[in-house]
Design a protein around this motif. Structure first.
Motif, PDB file in Angstrom:
ATOM      1  N   PRO A 130       0.835  -1.207   0.000  1.00 39.98           N
ATOM      2  CA  PRO A 130       0.000   0.000   0.000  1.00 39.98           C
ATOM      3  C   PRO A 130       0.868   1.254   0.000  1.00 39.98           C
ATOM      4  N   PRO A 131       0.365   2.335  -0.587  1.00 39.05           N
ATOM      5  CA  PRO A 131       1.153   3.576  -0.668  1.00 39.05           C
ATOM      6  C   PRO A 131       1.691   4.035   0.691  1.00 39.05           C
ATOM      7  N   ALA A 132       0.922   3.857   1.746  1.00 35.91           N
ATOM      8  CA  ALA A 132       1.352   4.337   3.069  1.00 35.91           C
ATOM      9  C   ALA A 132       2.564   3.570   3.601  1.00 35.91           C
ATOM     10  N   PHE A 133       2.847   2.401   2.995  1.00 39.04           N
ATOM     11  CA  PHE A 133       3.957   1.571   3.488  1.00 39.04           C
ATOM     12  C   PHE A 133       5.146   1.562   2.515  1.00 39.04           C
ATOM     13  N   GLN A 134       5.097   2.396   1.511  1.00 37.04           N
ATOM     14  CA  GLN A 134       6.133   2.333   0.458  1.00 37.04           C
ATOM     15  C   GLN A 134       7.552   2.493   1.018  1.00 37.04           C
ATOM     16  N   ASP A 135       7.714   3.346   2.016  1.00 33.11           N
ATOM     17  CA  ASP A 135       9.057   3.559   2.563  1.00 33.11           C
ATOM     18  C   ASP A 135       9.642   2.278   3.163  1.00 33.11           C
ATOM     19  N   ASP A 136       8.792   1.366   3.566  1.00 32.88           N
ATOM     20  CA  ASP A 136       9.269   0.144   4.207  1.00 32.88           C
ATOM     21  C   ASP A 136      10.011  -0.767   3.226  1.00 32.88           C
ATOM     22  N   VAL A 137       9.707  -0.660   1.959  1.00 34.09           N
ATOM     23  CA  VAL A 137      10.379  -1.483   0.951  1.00 34.09           C
ATOM     24  C   VAL A 137      11.873  -1.161   0.947  1.00 34.09           C
ATOM     25  N   ALA A 138      12.192   0.115   1.013  1.00 37.09           N
ATOM     26  CA  ALA A 138      13.599   0.527   1.019  1.00 37.09           C
ATOM     27  C   ALA A 138      14.316   0.043   2.278  1.00 37.09           C
ATOM     28  N   LEU A 139      13.602  -0.022   3.384  1.00 40.01           N
ATOM     29  CA  LEU A 139      14.234  -0.507   4.620  1.00 40.01           C
ATOM     30  C   LEU A 139      14.617  -1.979   4.491  1.00 40.01           C
ATOM     31  N   ASN A 140      13.764  -2.777   3.847  1.00 38.69           N
ATOM     32  CA  ASN A 140      14.118  -4.179   3.605  1.00 38.69           C
ATOM     33  C   ASN A 140      15.374  -4.271   2.737  1.00 38.69           C
ATOM     34  N   ALA A 141      15.489  -3.398   1.769  1.00 36.02           N
ATOM     35  CA  ALA A 141      16.653  -3.427   0.869  1.00 36.02           C
ATOM     36  C   ALA A 141      17.944  -3.117   1.620  1.00 36.02           C
ATOM     37  N   ARG A 142      17.854  -2.390   2.707  1.00 34.60           N
ATOM     38  CA  ARG A 142      19.059  -2.020   3.458  1.00 34.60           C
ATOM     39  C   ARG A 142      19.745  -3.239   4.093  1.00 34.60           C
ATOM     40  N   VAL A 143      19.034  -4.333   4.250  1.00 38.53           N
ATOM     41  CA  VAL A 143      19.662  -5.542   4.799  1.00 38.53           C
ATOM     42  C   VAL A 143      20.808  -5.988   3.901  1.00 38.53           C
ATOM     43  N   LYS A 144      20.613  -5.843   2.624  1.00 38.82           N
ATOM     44  CA  LYS A 144      21.659  -6.212   1.647  1.00 38.82           C
ATOM     45  C   LYS A 144      22.797  -5.194   1.651  1.00 38.82           C
ATOM     46  N   GLU A 145      22.428  -3.933   1.827  1.00 35.57           N
ATOM     47  CA  GLU A 145      23.429  -2.867   1.711  1.00 35.57           C
ATOM     48  C   GLU A 145      24.296  -2.724   2.959  1.00 35.57           C
ATOM     49  N   ASP A 146      23.775  -3.120   4.099  1.00 34.90           N
ATOM     50  CA  ASP A 146      24.482  -2.922   5.365  1.00 34.90           C
ATOM     51  C   ASP A 146      24.388  -4.197   6.210  1.00 34.90           C
ATOM     52  N   PRO A 147      24.969  -5.306   5.704  1.00 34.69           N
ATOM     53  CA  PRO A 147      24.759  -6.608   6.360  1.00 34.69           C
ATOM     54  C   PRO A 147      25.290  -6.665   7.786  1.00 34.69           C
ATOM     55  N   GLY A 148      26.286  -5.848   8.107  1.00 36.58           N
ATOM     56  CA  GLY A 148      26.826  -5.881   9.461  1.00 36.58           C
ATOM     57  C   GLY A 148      25.869  -5.390  10.518  1.00 36.58           C
ATOM     58  N   ALA A 149      24.811  -4.733  10.106  1.00 36.45           N
ATOM     59  CA  ALA A 149      23.856  -4.166  11.063  1.00 36.45           C
ATOM     60  C   ALA A 149      22.640  -5.060  11.274  1.00 36.45           C
ATOM     61  N   PHE A 150      22.674  -6.258  10.711  1.00 36.58           N
ATOM     62  CA  PHE A 150      21.530  -7.160  10.829  1.00 36.58           C
ATOM     63  C   PHE A 150      22.005  -8.572  11.163  1.00 36.58           C
ATOM     64  N   ARG A 151      21.133  -9.343  11.743  1.00 37.60           N
ATOM     65  CA  ARG A 151      21.415 -10.772  11.944  1.00 37.60           C
ATOM     66  C   ARG A 151      20.117 -11.544  11.686  1.00 37.60           C
ATOM     67  N   PRO A 152      20.245 -12.818  11.335  1.00 34.42           N
ATOM     68  CA  PRO A 152      19.032 -13.607  11.098  1.00 34.42           C
ATOM     69  C   PRO A 152      18.151 -13.603  12.341  1.00 34.42           C
TER      70      PRO A 152
END
Ligand code: SF4
Ligand code: SF4
Length: 114
Positions: free
Chosen positions: A70-92
């Motif tokens: 939904p349009p109101a959640f569009q920004d969240d898509v980019a946050l998911n993409a950040r897992v790939k861009e900044d792997p050191g800041a995430f864990r399974p």
């Protein structure tokens, strides 16, 4: 990237999605920037095999196909993409036992986020 977890997940973290994901590609943020990365889970866009199992498993209806977000959640898509861009800041993400929400709780969460 086909699937993304949206803000409906925030502070819910039922982790049913983690239990069904066959490739453990759902991550939690471990960094200090809680302003940018709230308390929710994120799908690694490259590791996801696009099976779709997480979407019906989520009792909060927080998982969407990217082309159906939904349009109101569009920004969240980019946050998911950040897992790939900044792997050191995430864990399974690991499983956390939580009760399944009642229908009125799910409706209230939908209303909260629009
Ligand atoms: S099941 Fe839904 S609410 Fe729970 S962690 Fe996964 S995406 Fe978030
Ligand atoms: S679509 Fe499948 S592989 Fe991708 S996050 Fe969901 S359960 Fe995991």
């Amino acid at each position: 990237m086909i699937w993304a977890i949206t803000r409906r997940c925030r502070d819910c973290l039922h982790t049913a999605c983690v239990d069904v994901c066959p490739v453990d590609c759902i991550y939690e943020y471990t960094g200090d920037d809680r302003q940018t990365f709230p308390n929710q889970l994120y799908i690694h866009p490259k590791e996801c095999i696009e099976c779709g199992a997480c979407e019906p498993a989520c009792p909060w209806e927080a998982v969407f196909r990217v082309d159906k977000v939904p349009p109101a959640f569009q920004d969240d898509v980019a946050l998911n993409a950040r897992v790939k861009e900044d792997p050191g800041a995430f864990r399974p993400a690991s499983h956390t036992e939580k009760p399944t929400p009642a229908d009125d709780e799910v409706r209230a969460n939908h209303a909260k986020w629009g």
